[in-house]
Design an enzyme around this catalytic site. Sequence first.
Site, PDB file in Angstrom:
ATOM      1  N   CYS A   1       0.823  -1.215   0.000  1.00  0.00           N
ATOM      2  CA  CYS A   1       0.000   0.000   0.000  1.00  0.00           C
ATOM      3  C   CYS A   1       0.853   1.258   0.000  1.00  0.00           C
ATOM      4  CB  CYS A   1      -0.939   0.011   1.206  1.00  0.00           C
ATOM      5  SG  CYS A   1      -2.160  -1.312   1.184  1.00  0.00           S
TER       6      CYS A   1
ATOM      7  N   GLU B   1       2.570   2.826   2.356  1.00  0.00           N
ATOM      8  CA  GLU B   1       2.602   3.768   3.465  1.00  0.00           C
ATOM      9  C   GLU B   1       3.832   3.570   4.340  1.00  0.00           C
ATOM     10  OE1 GLU B   1      -0.221   0.526   5.155  1.00  0.00           O
ATOM     11  OE2 GLU B   1       0.511   1.272   3.236  1.00  0.00           O
TER      12      GLU B   1
END
Length: 729
Positions: free
Chosen positions: A427, A429
């Site tokens: 993702c 992050e």
Amino acid sequence: MAEKENVHPQVISSFPTPSKALKLSEKSSLKDVQTDNAAVPLVVDETSYPEPTCEFYGGLLGPQLPEAERFVLDPALVEEYRHKKPPFGFNGLGEVVYLRTYAREKDNGQSEVWLDTVQRVVTGTFEVLQHHVVNKLHCHWDAQKAKERSEDMFRRIFEMKFLPPGRGLWAMGSPICRKKGFAAALNNCAFVSTATLEKDRVGPFLFLMDASMLGVGVGFDNAGAGSFTVPGPDDTQPTYKFMIPDKREGWVESLKRLLKAHFCHTADVEFDYSKIREMGTKLKTFGGTSSGPGPLINLHKSIRKILVGEKGKPISVTCITDIMNLIGVCTVAGNIRRSAEIAFGEADCKEFLDLKSYETNPHRVEYGWASNNSIFAKVGMDYSDACERVRTNGEPGFAWLSNMQAFSRMNGKPDYRDQRVLGGNPCLEQSLESMELCCLVETFPDKHETLEDFKRTLYSALLYAKTVTLLPLHWRESNEIMLRNRRIGCSVSGIAQFITNRGLHELKTWLEEGYDILHQYDCQISEWLCIRQSIKLTSVKPSGTISLVAGATPGVHYPESCYYTRRLRMARDSPLLERLIKAGYHVEPCCVAPDVTAIVEFPVAAGNSIRTTRDITMWEQLSLAAFMQRYWADNQVSATITFDPETEGLHLNQALQYFQYQLKGISFLPRYPMGAFKQMPYEAITKEQYEEAIRKVKEDVSLSSANAIAETVEENQQTFCDNDRCIKL
């Protein structure tokens, strides 16, 4: 990796590796097994998978304490909350997501309710803390302080002011960790570089498969492309047959033997799948049912076909990505072991950019979906070619590795704390070194009345995440990195709700003061536990099912509509379905798999005053991501920017020219009309339609009294990657 000394009973390197055709482990035996062609020596591996020596956390934390000294959550606290209604979000949707995805089966065969899960998670957390302090440090355990801190954590999780990641809700305090010692199951995601392929030709692939089978999402790069020529198996040696043990380690070992044959010019191998349990067999520890040998058989066949075609050629970007993607398909097909992948490639590599072009690579249609693909963008580059591809299908994403290495928060002050970083998680992050894992935790600022209360929540959230870093993994290389970095991803969700209710300037204040207090807490907790402070602490995860449980908008993302229908896919035999129908929710067969899957519709109101993705331009979404990267995330902000291909698609190149100085990573998604396809996860409805649907819902019907856990059914259509595949074991 595979050749190093074993550091844990479950480690990959405990497997015997054949040198020549038939070098066996000490107690293995040989049998002649007739195949279609000739008698093939059979390697029967009976001794390579010892069980942990201690049932308590696999022996990782030392012996279990005497019963009178063990941490126990105060029974009075549990009783206080026994009849309190959990604040599940979105008109029953949050409760169903919890029951479907995170509620474990108890010893009596019934499903957990929210109180049970919170009690298990908090107890598991403080068990780890106590054994670290007592067994490892041989220090004093302050029972009174533990009582106060555990009760505060219990209340804040129960009230959903913060939540552990889905993996933590599922695994913390469970037999997965307490008996098996699989600490990796508590970590969200990882990254592995293939830059070492010249020296270790199979290690990165084995790491990805092993981690994926524990539900860890893995990012990988293509840095090893061209590092060696694929020699193929040694035809001068006899083929041998390997009987695959019915364990995760056995599946990984089978991949190791297949890849070594083709990459290291050793004897070829055939496989005996007879020990693998049949499809549908119940999995006691991990939950769910066995997929049978089918996914593994398909993996072996597919990889063998690719490698036969690659013989005599330098290992390519396509070959590396194909193998990684096929592993991803195998683990997703493996019933409950859900995982995600992201592939990183160079911005000027046409071969990488064409991987998702199925006109150019038609053979990849069946498995190319297994990873999101992103390029390592360089500040100042020409983005026009990549942006043309983004306009079509939303890929590639963009990761600025130089920004990841130079900056904590993107506030104009490089600190070069993370110069060893080589990539990120699926993702994006988290900035990560090769073979580094990360633990995320999610807070919900809008669920707090005051900034001071939010700060207190940050302490409990950080304490949970820091506790996970105390548990060593079964990969030596990962431990060496993680003990040094202690990387945490403390995230914030419901940002759209907070801005709507309190404004952007108030959010800036909360983020800045929250970030500062987190570093103070990290200093205090690290000193208490005698460990290093974390190299980085904050992220913004995309969220998904966790935000649904809490009734929050996911991460920095705005809702699709003020009122919408949210559809969930569930197994047709789920014990929840009958109660959902009784409660008044609309249930219908899935149009793709009507015999095995049902669709449940939930009416959702995001709020009258909240803006939606239809109201917010691509430029404002990018600005919010940059705002969060400046004031909160010293790791990264995971944001998927939706855009109109016709009116905004032409501006992608210019947008990236501006925001390349403010972001570490970003992805885009062309916006299509909601409801354009049948049974889409989200479909906009009017206020009147919402009110009509909600009138049919009966609040007096209990959903949590179903006597078993519903099977999770994967949703490939989920917009954000924090779905079943990423966070569910």
